[in-house]
Design a protein around this motif. Structure first.
Motif, PDB file in Angstrom:
ATOM      1  N   SER A   1     -10.456  56.966 -17.436  1.00 14.58           N
ATOM      2  CA  SER A   1     -11.452  58.030 -17.307  1.00 14.58           C
ATOM      3  C   SER A   1     -12.692  57.482 -16.609  1.00 14.58           C
ATOM      4  O   SER A   1     -12.863  56.268 -16.454  1.00 14.58           O
ATOM      5  CB  SER A   1     -11.841  58.588 -18.683  1.00 14.58           C
ATOM      6  OG  SER A   1     -12.371  57.559 -19.503  1.00 14.58           O
ATOM      7  N   ASN A   2     -13.516  58.404 -16.158  1.00 13.51           N
ATOM      8  CA  ASN A   2     -14.812  58.061 -15.564  1.00 13.51           C
ATOM      9  C   ASN A   2     -14.680  57.034 -14.441  1.00 13.51           C
ATOM     10  O   ASN A   2     -13.890  57.195 -13.542  1.00 13.51           O
ATOM     11  CB  ASN A   2     -15.778  57.593 -16.661  1.00 13.51           C
ATOM     12  CG  ASN A   2     -15.946  58.634 -17.749  1.00 13.51           C
ATOM     13  OD1 ASN A   2     -15.945  59.829 -17.472  1.00 13.51           O
ATOM     14  ND2 ASN A   2     -16.068  58.185 -18.990  1.00 13.51           N
TER      15      ASN A   2
ATOM     16  N   LYS B   1     -11.175  55.470 -13.774  1.00 13.05           N
ATOM     17  CA  LYS B   1     -10.273  56.406 -13.107  1.00 13.05           C
ATOM     18  C   LYS B   1     -10.626  56.525 -11.628  1.00 13.05           C
ATOM     19  O   LYS B   1      -9.731  56.523 -10.759  1.00 13.05           O
ATOM     20  CB  LYS B   1     -10.342  57.772 -13.777  1.00 13.05           C
ATOM     21  CG  LYS B   1      -9.393  58.795 -13.175  1.00 13.05           C
ATOM     22  CD  LYS B   1      -9.478  60.145 -13.896  1.00 13.05           C
ATOM     23  CE  LYS B   1      -8.508  61.144 -13.298  1.00 13.05           C
ATOM     24  NZ  LYS B   1      -8.611  62.469 -13.966  1.00 13.05           N
TER      25      LYS B   1
END
Length: 390
Positions: free
Chosen positions: A293-294, A297
């Motif tokens: 994520s974030n 990613k």
């Protein structure tokens, strides 16, 4: 696209709950390992997993180069907990403990109501596609592997081999009998972030001959994606769950072995296809597969975009492949090993020790990707480019 006329398939890459991972899975913690990634798996209509190990307690390793992999039958729980529908079995380890163990693996999967494809009692059976009818879609899965170890013969169990002229006939026939024809190949050079030019040519041809999508698995690291004539080609999604005790330390946290992505491919009755990637990291300290994520990613997606761009440029791909063949003297070492083997040809044909010393040469000649590397290394040596590839 209209959801009622869509069908989504998701494919998990190389999976082998070996080493310390065996204890974790057998102790009943598969659900914990998969908890974070499971919602993404559940979002697909059909879930496939590359199961790169036989299931057995047998101690009957074949003579080969590289490790002989196996996992106890109880590790089938990982497939069940992940709610995977199909185990992809065409790979270079399914035959590591002999032909009887290939059939034992079939029996274990059958008892647990898990479909499988890519292996069979003999060559004819191994080459048969798996056909599935679901959600008003007819799906065919063709699963094949390069010629390493464990390939089926006319009279013995094993994997369906990569034989492009035969495979094309199978793909054409399967495509006519289904709405979606998924081709999954097990091949490539391990740890190389780009495919060989031969792979690109072969998989593009499969796409042209009727495959709805082509996915390659085996390099143990992520490789790029392209859309060829409207058909997604995934060159390697990387490992899904593959513990490696040599990599379970802080210094190796950036090793590509840890990272991968789930290719999620959505097909429609109108023939339109879209692909989404779900990147993740194997965390062996907490025993989890964690979606990125974030910033993590974004970094992964940028990396995937970069290595995918190489595939689209024929000249650039040649340069990258040359450089990889030469890196760290790998290509030179292969040539040296072959020369040494060829100068020591006299040995007793029933001497297991002597055969083991030479069996790697067999693999260099019969496995398509190893052969790619050997041919490229010799060519670079001939052209005096081994120390300075373009």
């Amino acid at each position: 696209m209209d959801k009622k006329n869509e069908f989504t398939i998701i494919v998990a890459g190389d999976t082998c709950p070996r080493q310390s991972g065996t204890k974790v899975v057998v102790s009943g913690k598969s659900h914990d390992i998969l908890r974070d990634i499971q919602p993404y798996l559940d979002d697909a209509d059909l879930r496939l997993i590359q199961w790169e190990t036989p299931l057995t307690h047998a101690d009957t390793p074949i003579v080969k180069c590289g490790p002989n992999l196996k996992c106890p039958p109880e590790t089938v729980d990982f497939i069940k907990k992940g709610r995977f529908d199909v185990a992809l079995l065409a790979n270079n380890h399914i035959g590591d403990y002999g032909t009887d163990v290939v059939l034992e693996t079939h029996e274990i999967l059958d008892r647990n109501c898990i479909l499988h494809v890519g292996t069979g009692m003999n060559l004819e059976e191994a080459q048969k596609p798996l056909f599935i009818q679901k959600n008003n879609f007819r799906i065919s899965i063709v699963n094949i592997a390069e010629h390493e170890y464990g390939t089926a013969t006319k009279r013995s169990p094993g994997s369906a081999p990569l034989e492009p002229l035969v495979n094309i006939k199978t793909i054409r026939k399967a495509a006519k009998a289904s709405d979606i024809c998924l081709v999954v190949v097990h091949g490539g050079n391990e740890h190389n972030p780009v495919p060989s030019p031969r792979q690109v040519l072969t998989y593009r041809t499969f796409a042209e001959e009727g495959a709805s999508a082509v996915i390659n698995i085996h390099p143990h690291c992520p490789q790029g994606i392209e859309i060829w004539n409207g058909v997604p080609i995934v060159y390697s999604p990387g490992n899904f769950f593959f513990p490696s005790e040599g990599l379970e330390n802080e210094e190796s946290r950036e090793d590509k072995w840890w990272y991968g992505y789930l290719p999620k491919i959505t097909f429609s009755k109108t023939g339109k296809t879209r692909i989404e990637t779900i990147p993740y990291r194997q965390d062996f300290s907490d025993w989890k597969i964690v979606p990125l994520s974030n910033t993590d990613k974004a970094k992964f997606e940028e990396y995937l975009k970069r290595i995918s761009a190489v595939i689209k440029d024929e000249d650039e791909l040649e340069k990258y492949y040359d450089a990889w063949c030469a890196v760290n003297g790998y290509g030179k070492n292969i040539v040296a090993d072959i020369i040494v083997s060829e100068t020591h040809l006299e040995f007793e044909l029933d001497d297991i020790g002597e055969i083991k010393k030479r069996i790697g040469l067999r693999n260099m000649n019969t496995c398509e990707s190893h052969h790619d590397l050997m041919c490229r290394a010799y060519r670079m040596l001939e052209e005096f480019r081994m120390d300075s590839p373009e």
